[in-house]
Design an enzyme around this catalytic site. Structure first.
Site, PDB file in Angstrom:
ATOM      1  N   GLU A 164       0.842  -0.865   0.026  1.00  0.00           N
ATOM      2  CA  GLU A 164       0.224   0.362   0.625  1.00  0.00           C
ATOM      3  C   GLU A 164       0.582   1.187  -0.170  1.00  0.00           C
ATOM      4  O   GLU A 164       2.097   1.081   1.040  1.00  0.00           O
ATOM      5  CB  GLU A 164      -0.556   0.091   1.003  1.00  0.00           C
ATOM      6  CG  GLU A 164      -2.042   0.369   0.945  1.00  0.00           C
ATOM      7  CD  GLU A 164      -2.965  -0.371  -0.047  1.00  0.00           C
ATOM      8  OE1 GLU A 164      -2.610   0.656  -1.590  1.00  0.00           O
ATOM      9  OE2 GLU A 164      -3.563  -1.817   0.054  1.00  0.00           O
ATOM     10  N   SER A 206     -27.092   4.566 -15.778  1.00  0.00           N
ATOM     11  CA  SER A 206     -26.774   3.823 -14.921  1.00  0.00           C
ATOM     12  C   SER A 206     -27.638   3.227 -13.865  1.00  0.00           C
ATOM     13  O   SER A 206     -28.251   4.573 -13.024  1.00  0.00           O
ATOM     14  CB  SER A 206     -25.420   4.324 -14.209  1.00  0.00           C
ATOM     15  OG  SER A 206     -25.471   4.081 -12.859  1.00  0.00           O
ATOM     16  N   GLY A 260     -17.273   4.911  -3.630  1.00  0.00           N
ATOM     17  CA  GLY A 260     -16.407   5.812  -2.259  1.00  0.00           C
ATOM     18  C   GLY A 260     -15.777   4.633  -1.388  1.00  0.00           C
ATOM     19  O   GLY A 260     -15.406   4.625  -0.682  1.00  0.00           O
ATOM     20  N   SER A 261     -16.118   3.026  -1.742  1.00  0.00           N
ATOM     21  CA  SER A 261     -15.076   1.910  -1.046  1.00  0.00           C
ATOM     22  C   SER A 261     -13.899   1.868  -0.808  1.00  0.00           C
ATOM     23  O   SER A 261     -12.953   1.464   0.091  1.00  0.00           O
ATOM     24  CB  SER A 261     -16.723   1.423  -1.315  1.00  0.00           C
ATOM     25  OG  SER A 261     -15.847   0.832  -2.374  1.00  0.00           O
ATOM     26  N   GLY A 262     -13.347   2.572  -1.887  1.00  0.00           N
ATOM     27  CA  GLY A 262     -11.706   1.876  -2.105  1.00  0.00           C
ATOM     28  C   GLY A 262     -11.367   1.003  -3.008  1.00  0.00           C
ATOM     29  O   GLY A 262     -10.663   0.704  -3.313  1.00  0.00           O
ATOM     30  N   LEU A 263     -12.311   0.740  -3.590  1.00  0.00           N
ATOM     31  CA  LEU A 263     -12.285  -0.776  -4.331  1.00  0.00           C
ATOM     32  C   LEU A 263     -12.890  -0.920  -5.376  1.00  0.00           C
ATOM     33  O   LEU A 263     -13.212  -0.989  -7.012  1.00  0.00           O
ATOM     34  CB  LEU A 263     -14.020  -1.702  -4.088  1.00  0.00           C
ATOM     35  CG  LEU A 263     -13.758  -2.029  -2.180  1.00  0.00           C
ATOM     36  CD1 LEU A 263     -15.078  -3.256  -2.164  1.00  0.00           C
ATOM     37  CD2 LEU A 263     -12.785  -3.091  -1.724  1.00  0.00           C
ATOM     38  N   GLU A 307      -8.126   8.833 -16.985  1.00  0.00           N
ATOM     39  CA  GLU A 307      -8.354   9.345 -15.370  1.00  0.00           C
ATOM     40  C   GLU A 307      -7.299  10.414 -14.835  1.00  0.00           C
ATOM     41  O   GLU A 307      -7.981  11.776 -14.531  1.00  0.00           O
ATOM     42  CB  GLU A 307      -8.209   8.368 -14.961  1.00  0.00           C
ATOM     43  CG  GLU A 307      -8.490   8.616 -12.914  1.00  0.00           C
ATOM     44  CD  GLU A 307      -9.163   7.943 -12.371  1.00  0.00           C
ATOM     45  OE1 GLU A 307      -9.420   7.869 -10.731  1.00  0.00           O
ATOM     46  OE2 GLU A 307      -9.754   6.467 -12.255  1.00  0.00           O
ATOM     47  N   ASP A 329      -4.801   0.382 -10.101  1.00  0.00           N
ATOM     48  CA  ASP A 329      -6.131   0.202 -10.248  1.00  0.00           C
ATOM     49  C   ASP A 329      -6.898  -0.790 -11.513  1.00  0.00           C
ATOM     50  O   ASP A 329      -6.989  -1.731 -11.955  1.00  0.00           O
ATOM     51  CB  ASP A 329      -6.693   0.773  -9.804  1.00  0.00           C
ATOM     52  CG  ASP A 329      -6.811   1.021  -8.796  1.00  0.00           C
ATOM     53  OD1 ASP A 329      -6.379   0.589  -7.703  1.00  0.00           O
ATOM     54  OD2 ASP A 329      -7.480   3.123  -8.446  1.00  0.00           O
ATOM     55  N   TYR A 366      -3.154  12.035  -0.194  1.00  0.00           N
ATOM     56  CA  TYR A 366      -2.735  11.813  -0.518  1.00  0.00           C
ATOM     57  C   TYR A 366      -1.114  12.132  -1.350  1.00  0.00           C
ATOM     58  O   TYR A 366      -0.438  11.938  -1.529  1.00  0.00           O
ATOM     59  CB  TYR A 366      -3.309  10.351  -1.657  1.00  0.00           C
ATOM     60  CG  TYR A 366      -2.867  10.000  -2.803  1.00  0.00           C
ATOM     61  CD1 TYR A 366      -2.605   8.901  -2.220  1.00  0.00           C
ATOM     62  CD2 TYR A 366      -2.313  10.757  -3.708  1.00  0.00           C
ATOM     63  CE1 TYR A 366      -2.408   7.995  -3.432  1.00  0.00           C
ATOM     64  CE2 TYR A 366      -2.270   9.612  -4.763  1.00  0.00           C
ATOM     65  CZ  TYR A 366      -2.088   9.313  -4.892  1.00  0.00           C
ATOM     66  OH  TYR A 366      -1.481   7.961  -5.620  1.00  0.00           O
TER      67      TYR A 366
END
EC number: 2.7.1.6
Length: 389
Positions: free
Chosen positions: A34, A68, A125-128, A163, A175, A225
């Site tokens: 990480e 969506s 927003g879960s970071g997945l 992105e 990712d 970050y």
């Protein structure tokens, strides 16, 4: 697998004609490694069985219509291939739009428009990586619809570029890479510097990956970050005065200990220590898996969290609470925060017959301490983005 037939009838209701093809793109979780990607280190992610579905039909004109089911209130969003600019009111649709624009910038011909219905079961927003899942999905759809014959690594690179440049988020490549290149029952050891990668089979004998979501509203992650990135860059520049390296990820623990006195600020020295030690931990974790030592793998996950908490300082009370409760739970061999931090999720390796009691206990204690409930997802490791119908 979501009920594709329900999605097909939703598509027909929306667009008055039937879908022609169906695609799936996974979410991802990083098992260990990480905040190493931008420090020239290794990461160890895998693709998940939760992800994003897309039903597609080609049009004869230049218009693209997207909808969506996760953002029903926004309805059908429409844009023309002849006017591909970022528009705030298009919200989530800027992700697929950015990928289309990036493909065109690279000289790929997108001759006509299409209609797409998206549905994702990755919590936003879960970071997945719900956003990267949509990007690689869009790239795969374009590649298939227009017979572009692009290999997946190049699709992944263009999605990262979309992105970075179209959305304006300075993400690494992990990712998109994990999502595009995923393989069932395997995690990917990826060197983010060189894009060299290898697959490691994960024999989960009687264990499952359980993701726990703090459900904290993420506000801090982006600013912190960028701060951590610059702290590591400063530390690297100071080390480079005495050692010829290009990235912190090149150092062993011993080499770091020899040169750490060159870093003038003790806080920055802690940040650099995490980058070096976490990278080495990741390589040890991969070796542990190859030797079927899931217990050692779990211990290295725990050590990773401690380093992220104490040296990198990107956890926070919510993540620390979930992890410390997991460490006390029966049947858990490893637990750590995953993703950028300050919220988002933890990844836990839990014995299958202990999952129900793990969820029940951690949920109750977290809720009483933090004031709201966490969510849990039991996941398996999936293949990467692909056409499924």
């Amino acid at each position: 697998m979501e009920n594709i037939n329900v999605l097909k009838s939703d598509f027909t209701k929306l667009f008055a004609k039937d879908a022609e093809s169906v695609f799936f793109s996974p979410g991802r979780v990083n098992l260990i490694g990480e905040h190493t990607d931008y420090n020239g280190g290794n990461v160890f992610p895998c693709a998940l069985t939760i992800g994003t579905y897309a039903l597609v039909r080609q049009r004869e004109d230049k218009n693209v219509l997207v909808n969506s089911l996760n953002f029903k209130e926004l309805g059908i969003l429409e844009f023309s291939l002849e006017n591909m600019i970022y528009e705030k009111q298009h919200d989530w649709a800027n992700y697929p739009k950015g990928v289309i624009k990036t493909f065109e910038n690279h000289g790929y011909n997108i001759p006509n428009g299409f209609e797409i219905l998206f549905y994702g079961n990755i919590p936003n927003g879960s970071g997945l990586s719900s956003s990267a899942s949509i990007e690689v999905l869009m790239g795969t759809i374009l590649n298939d619809l227009f017979n572009l014959n692009i290999n997946m690594v190049d699709i992944v690179k263009m999605c990262q570029e979309a992105e970075n440049k179209f959305i304006g988020v300075n993400c690494g490549i992990m990712d998109q890479f994990a999502i595009g290149m995923g393989k069932e029952n395997c995690a990917i050891l990826l060197d983010c510097n060189t894009l060299k990668y290898s697959y490691s089979t994960i024999a989960m004998d009687g264990y499952k990956i359980v993701i726990a979501n703090t459900n904290k509203k993420r506000g801090l992650a982006d600013s912190k970050y960028n701060e951590r990135r610059s702290e590591c860059e400063t530390a690297l520049a100071e080390i480079q005065k005495v050692k010829n390296i290009n990235a912190l990820g090149e150092l062993t623990e011993e080499e770091f200990e020899e040169v750490k006195s060159c870093i003038s600020d003790p806080i920055k020295a802690k940040r650099a220590k995490h980058a070096v030690y976490e990278n080495r931990r990741t390589l040890k974790a991969v070796k542990a898996l190859e030797e079927n030592d899931l217990t050692l793998f779990g211990k290295l996950m725990n050590d990773s969290h401690i380093s992220l908490r104490d040296d990198y300082e990107v956890t926070g009370i919510e993540l620390d609470t979930l992890v410390s409760l997991a460490w006390k739970s029966e049947g858990v061999i490893g637990a750590r925060m995953t993703g950028a931090g300050f919220g988002g999720c933890t990844v836990n390796i839990v014995k299958e017959d202990c999952i129900d009691s793990f969820v029940e206990k951690v949920k109750a204690e977290y809720t009483s301490k933090i004031g709201y409930e966490p969510s849990f997802y039991v996941v398996s490791i999936s293949d990467g983005t692909r056409k499924i119908g």
